[in-house]
Design a protein around this motif. Sequence first.
Motif, PDB file in Angstrom:
ATOM      1  N   TYR A 105       2.359   0.145   4.033  1.00  0.00           N
ATOM      2  CA  TYR A 105       3.181   0.350   3.719  1.00  0.00           C
ATOM      3  C   TYR A 105       3.934   0.570   4.981  1.00  0.00           C
TER       4      TYR A 105
ATOM      5  N   LYS B 154       0.983  -1.452  -0.407  1.00  0.00           N
ATOM      6  CA  LYS B 154       0.229  -0.090   0.069  1.00  0.00           C
ATOM      7  C   LYS B 154       0.676   1.000  -0.206  1.00  0.00           C
ATOM      8  N   HIS B 155       0.355   2.948  -0.450  1.00  0.00           N
ATOM      9  CA  HIS B 155       0.850   3.786  -0.702  1.00  0.00           C
ATOM     10  C   HIS B 155       1.099   4.383   0.970  1.00  0.00           C
ATOM     11  N   ALA B 156       1.778   4.872   1.287  1.00  0.00           N
ATOM     12  CA  ALA B 156       2.226   5.592   2.606  1.00  0.00           C
ATOM     13  C   ALA B 156       0.394   6.280   2.665  1.00  0.00           C
ATOM     14  N   GLU B 157       0.452   7.159   1.831  1.00  0.00           N
ATOM     15  CA  GLU B 157      -1.167   8.276   1.456  1.00  0.00           C
ATOM     16  C   GLU B 157      -1.739   7.876   1.081  1.00  0.00           C
ATOM     17  N   ARG B 158      -3.428   8.296   1.839  1.00  0.00           N
ATOM     18  CA  ARG B 158      -4.157   7.457   0.860  1.00  0.00           C
ATOM     19  C   ARG B 158      -4.779   7.906  -0.417  1.00  0.00           C
ATOM     20  N   ILE B 159      -4.610   7.143  -1.220  1.00  0.00           N
ATOM     21  CA  ILE B 159      -5.044   7.497  -2.885  1.00  0.00           C
ATOM     22  C   ILE B 159      -6.690   7.177  -3.327  1.00  0.00           C
ATOM     23  N   LYS B 160      -7.421   7.472  -4.123  1.00  0.00           N
ATOM     24  CA  LYS B 160      -8.428   7.779  -4.650  1.00  0.00           C
ATOM     25  C   LYS B 160      -7.939   6.726  -6.241  1.00  0.00           C
TER      26      LYS B 160
END
Length: 203
Positions: A174, A156-162
Amino acid sequence: MARDINDLIAHIRALEEELETELIARRRELGYRFTEGRARFTEAVKERQRELKISAGRFLAQSGFLEILTAPFIYAVLVPIALLDAVASLFQAICFRVYGLRQVKRREYLVFDRHRLAYLNWMQKLNCLYCSYANGVLAYVQEIASRTEQYWCPIKHAERIKGTHKRYPAFLEYGDTENYPHSLRKQRTRLRDEEEAGETPPQ
């Protein structure tokens, strides 16, 4: 923490099933049902649809001048979409065989049925065919890409993504260094087992 996430995912799946039940009920209200894989309206509904149909000329007249001018730009996108379709199909035909994965079924993502609606004129039907193809290809390619991501980089990415795909919630967190080697092998095994069984992604 992982269990809480899995519980939430299960809850989301249950809500999706509930939504599908409601959609089926709505279809009945609109006067059609699926028979032999095709939506079929009652004769009364089809007659009403024909009454509501407007001509292509009137459709153009009701469209804004600037909207009409955008048409060439819209249809020009057909070229890269068709190229993407071809390249993605070639990619999975070669690479998925190497990875031991079953290929994504293109026909499950490209559905053409809106042109059968009696209340659409030929121009509206053409637009619907184009939109069905374009969005179907993008969904088809996203599934190919998501399987590829699960095979090579299920993190997963560290930041939340759409706009994440359906496999993303089960990816490794992450920064979870300790579990990465084992998780990568596990993700690949899950993907192969899923493809062999013809199932949806396990969460």
